[in-house]
Design a protein around this motif. Structure first.
Motif, mmCIF file in Angstrom:
data_model
loop_
_atom_site.group_PDB
_atom_site.id
_atom_site.type_symbol
_atom_site.label_atom_id
_atom_site.label_comp_id
_atom_site.label_asym_id
_atom_site.label_seq_id
_atom_site.Cartn_x
_atom_site.Cartn_y
_atom_site.Cartn_z
ATOM 1 N N THR A 57 58.716 89.054 12.259
ATOM 2 C CA THR A 57 58.537 87.605 12.158
ATOM 3 C C THR A 57 58.334 87.207 10.710
ATOM 4 O OG1 THR A 57 57.484 87.594 14.344
ATOM 5 C CG2 THR A 57 57.170 85.646 12.969
ATOM 6 N N LEU A 58 59.001 86.156 10.313
ATOM 7 C CA LEU A 58 58.814 85.590 8.984
ATOM 8 C C LEU A 58 58.225 84.195 9.126
ATOM 9 C CD1 LEU A 58 59.208 85.593 5.897
ATOM 10 C CD2 LEU A 58 61.486 84.645 6.283
ATOM 11 N N VAL A 59 57.093 83.966 8.482
ATOM 12 C CA VAL A 59 56.418 82.666 8.514
ATOM 13 C C VAL A 59 56.545 82.026 7.139
ATOM 14 C CG1 VAL A 59 54.269 81.454 8.953
ATOM 15 C CG2 VAL A 59 54.794 83.545 10.229
ATOM 16 N N ILE A 60 57.053 80.814 7.105
ATOM 17 C CA ILE A 60 57.186 80.070 5.852
ATOM 18 C C ILE A 60 56.303 78.835 5.945
ATOM 19 C CG2 ILE A 60 58.758 78.867 4.298
ATOM 20 C CD1 ILE A 60 60.993 80.632 5.255
ATOM 21 N N ASN A 67 47.658 92.274 7.003
ATOM 22 C CA ASN A 67 47.548 93.519 7.765
ATOM 23 C C ASN A 67 48.237 93.446 9.129
ATOM 24 O OD1 ASN A 67 46.043 94.784 5.763
ATOM 25 N ND2 ASN A 67 44.107 94.000 6.565
ATOM 26 N N LEU A 68 48.942 92.362 9.399
ATOM 27 C CA LEU A 68 49.655 92.255 10.671
ATOM 28 C C LEU A 68 51.006 92.961 10.581
ATOM 29 C CD1 LEU A 68 49.006 88.591 11.859
ATOM 30 C CD2 LEU A 68 47.989 90.695 12.713
ATOM 31 N N LYS A 69 51.231 93.873 11.488
ATOM 32 C CA LYS A 69 52.478 94.624 11.480
ATOM 33 C C LYS A 69 53.638 93.726 11.931
ATOM 34 C CE LYS A 69 54.615 98.833 13.301
ATOM 35 N NZ LYS A 69 54.426 100.012 14.196
ATOM 36 N N GLY A 70 54.702 93.730 11.153
ATOM 37 C CA GLY A 70 55.888 92.978 11.521
ATOM 38 C C GLY A 70 55.831 91.505 11.198
ATOM 39 N N VAL A 71 54.818 91.061 10.441
ATOM 40 C CA VAL A 71 54.681 89.648 10.075
ATOM 41 C C VAL A 71 54.696 89.529 8.558
ATOM 42 C CG1 VAL A 71 53.233 87.587 10.162
ATOM 43 C CG2 VAL A 71 53.380 89.097 12.157
ATOM 44 N N ASP A 72 55.593 88.710 8.049
ATOM 45 C CA ASP A 72 55.678 88.442 6.616
ATOM 46 C C ASP A 72 55.430 86.956 6.384
ATOM 47 O OD1 ASP A 72 56.368 91.090 5.851
ATOM 48 O OD2 ASP A 72 58.433 90.716 6.483
ATOM 49 N N MET A 73 54.781 86.658 5.264
ATOM 50 C CA MET A 73 54.465 85.279 4.914
ATOM 51 C C MET A 73 55.117 84.926 3.588
ATOM 52 S SD MET A 73 52.280 84.098 7.292
ATOM 53 C CE MET A 73 51.488 82.747 6.445
ATOM 54 N N LEU A 74 55.681 83.718 3.521
ATOM 55 C CA LEU A 74 56.286 83.238 2.289
ATOM 56 C C LEU A 74 55.956 81.760 2.102
ATOM 57 C CD1 LEU A 74 59.934 84.709 2.186
ATOM 58 C CD2 LEU A 74 58.052 85.265 0.651
ATOM 59 N N ALA A 102 70.443 80.213 17.157
ATOM 60 C CA ALA A 102 70.118 81.336 18.036
ATOM 61 C C ALA A 102 68.877 81.089 18.873
ATOM 62 C CB ALA A 102 69.954 82.607 17.212
ATOM 63 N N GLY A 103 68.155 80.013 18.615
ATOM 64 C CA GLY A 103 66.931 79.722 19.361
ATOM 65 C C GLY A 103 65.738 80.535 18.931
ATOM 66 N N SER A 104 65.819 81.172 17.761
ATOM 67 C CA SER A 104 64.709 81.985 17.259
ATOM 68 C C SER A 104 63.928 81.267 16.168
ATOM 69 C CB SER A 104 65.242 83.317 16.713
ATOM 70 O OG SER A 104 66.233 83.094 15.716
ATOM 71 N N LEU A 105 64.011 79.930 16.150
ATOM 72 C CA LEU A 105 63.270 79.124 15.193
ATOM 73 C C LEU A 105 62.094 78.446 15.881
ATOM 74 C CD1 LEU A 105 62.955 77.722 12.415
ATOM 75 C CD2 LEU A 105 64.507 75.949 13.252
ATOM 76 N N ASP A 121 63.540 88.619 12.983
ATOM 77 C CA ASP A 121 63.968 88.307 14.350
ATOM 78 C C ASP A 121 63.570 86.885 14.733
ATOM 79 O OD1 ASP A 121 64.972 90.914 14.735
ATOM 80 O OD2 ASP A 121 62.971 91.644 15.216
ATOM 81 N N THR A 122 62.418 86.438 14.241
ATOM 82 C CA THR A 122 61.912 85.092 14.539
ATOM 83 C C THR A 122 61.507 84.424 13.238
ATOM 84 O OG1 THR A 122 61.045 85.895 16.662
ATOM 85 C CG2 THR A 122 60.264 83.748 15.884
ATOM 86 N N LEU A 123 61.921 83.177 13.065
ATOM 87 C CA LEU A 123 61.557 82.402 11.889
ATOM 88 C C LEU A 123 60.586 81.312 12.306
ATOM 89 C CD1 LEU A 123 61.931 81.651 8.897
ATOM 90 C CD2 LEU A 123 63.871 80.221 9.591
ATOM 91 N N VAL A 124 59.401 81.300 11.692
ATOM 92 C CA VAL A 124 58.371 80.311 11.987
ATOM 93 C C VAL A 124 58.209 79.419 10.762
ATOM 94 C CG1 VAL A 124 55.970 79.926 12.624
ATOM 95 C CG2 VAL A 124 57.201 81.903 13.550
#
Length: 204
Positions: A149-152, A165-172, A119-122, A186-189
């Protein structure tokens, strides 16, 4: 599959070659649905079972005669109307632990990663070393990420604290990568370290 590696500094690093066995699969809705359903079922916690009339250790002797006592007819002291008696219609222990083949779970994770790649969202980052929340917020604005956004990253570092504390950002961390969180984003980082660990996880 080649993807450009970005950095928070704005300069593009050398391209990275992503494994087609991990990031190049065609997503299947039935596999993703099975894995997400399994994952959500595993989250459910069952109620603690209560002791009902048959579970209480009290005398089963009849309290008094059947007629003529002027009181209700009781068979034993396990009845719910007595103190120490069994619970009437108590909570039952239920099984929310379905099984799913390991190969299906691994395939679902590969397809979830592949869905973002197709999808181009990587987005692949060279590194993720940020200690301040405000600084991290500006970096995400420059990456043009989506609403969620999900950041791995390879391991959980100080940047995980900065992103709380960033809205819409999750870290794993890479070890915690799962289908539900990846599909929801929506976006995978991914960082370089996360890509290496995920590919080694499936190849090892």
């Amino acid at each position: 599959m080649q993807v450009k590696v970005q950095s928070f500094a704005g300069a593009n690093a050398a391209d990275i070659e992503l494994s087609d066995e991990v990031f190049g699969l065609d997503p299947r809705a039935d596999i993703l649905h099975r894995v997400v359903t399994w994952q959500l079922e595993k989250r459910r916690a069952t109620a603690r079972g209560t002791r009902e009339r048959s579970d209480v250790a009290r005398s089963g002797k009849k309290l008094g005669r059947q007629k003529g006592g002027g009181v209700a007819r009781h068979g034993d002291r396990r009845a719910p109307v007595f103190i120490g008696g069994g619970k009437a219609h108590g909570a039952r222990v239920r099984d929310f632990n379905p099984s799913l083949n390991k190969k299906v779970r691994a395939l679902g994770l590969k397809m979830a990663l592949s869905s973002h790649a197709k999808a181009g969202s990587l987005i692949v980052l060279d590194g993720f070393e940020v200690a301040k929340t405000k600084e991290l917020q500006g970096h995400f604005a420059g990456l043009s990420t989506g609403k969620r956004t999900l950041v791995i990253d390879g391991v959980a570092g100080d940047s995980f604290l900065a992103a709380r504390n960033l809205k819409g950002v999750d870290m794993l961390p890479a070890v915690g990568a799962n289908v539900y969180d990846i599909i929801k984003a929506d976006t995978l980082v991914l960082t370089r370290a996360a890509v290496e660990q995920l590919e080694a996880r499936f190849n090892g």
